[in-house]
Write a protein that holds these residues in place. Sequence first.
Motif, short mmCIF file in Angstrom:
data_model
loop_
_atom_site.label_atom_id
_atom_site.label_comp_id
_atom_site.label_asym_id
_atom_site.label_seq_id
_atom_site.Cartn_x
_atom_site.Cartn_y
_atom_site.Cartn_z
N THR A 61 17.11 74.53 6.62
CA THR A 61 16.92 75.29 5.38
C THR A 61 17.62 76.64 5.45
O THR A 61 18.13 77.14 4.46
N HIS A 62 17.67 77.22 6.65
CA HIS A 62 18.38 78.49 6.85
C HIS A 62 19.88 78.28 7.10
O HIS A 62 20.59 79.21 7.46
N ASN A 63 20.35 77.05 6.97
CA ASN A 63 21.76 76.69 7.18
C ASN A 63 22.23 76.97 8.60
O ASN A 63 23.41 77.25 8.83
N SER A 116 15.30 68.04 4.75
CA SER A 116 15.82 69.39 4.66
C SER A 116 16.71 69.64 3.45
O SER A 116 16.65 70.70 2.84
N ASN A 117 17.55 68.67 3.07
CA ASN A 117 18.44 68.89 1.92
C ASN A 117 17.65 69.09 0.63
O ASN A 117 17.97 69.95 -0.18
N LYS A 120 15.83 72.41 0.84
CA LYS A 120 16.80 73.49 0.72
C LYS A 120 17.16 73.72 -0.76
O LYS A 120 17.26 74.86 -1.21
#
Length: 191
Positions: A61-63, A116-117, A120
Amino acid sequence: MGQFELYFQLGINHILDIGGLDHILFVVVLCSLYPPGDWKKIIFLVTAFTIGHSVTLALATHNLINVNAPLIEFLIPLTIAITAISNLLNPQIKNGLQLNYLFAFFFGLIHGLGFSNYLKALLGNEVSILNPLFAFNIGLEAGQLIIVASFLIFSSLPLIWFKVKQRDWTIVISSSVLGMSLMMMIDTKFW
């Protein structure tokens, strides 16, 4: 509905969604080694899964990590199959650290990448994602505890009432979950 409640509910729905059967199957196969009286060990086990899930969910999520979504969608049922096979090869609990605790944490890392995608995209407009991530993971843990409680109640019928041996019950559950996970792997051809 406040932000905490929204993400908490999202976490519960994520784990209990029958469309996301993978999480339910993973929790069930993790728990299948343990009799209902070992509920404290089972709670520790699913919490290890939540921690692993939370770590990669936060990182993605924080890339900080990128995921190949089709590969992850294949790896998730693979983790379920590996856990089921491990249970079939060794369907009894031995003293010491159980392999399932390691599976719970490390495979939780993979399962966290699977969502996560989507998360996000939901968190894209949030100034701080710490509180939503915390609420989501608390909801995830609550959902897992619902699955555990349901499974333990379901397991008491054959184990306590009909005196089925724990070893045999583990083999039945793990075999069933293995079959379902193999079908999921076939359906998620990433290559």
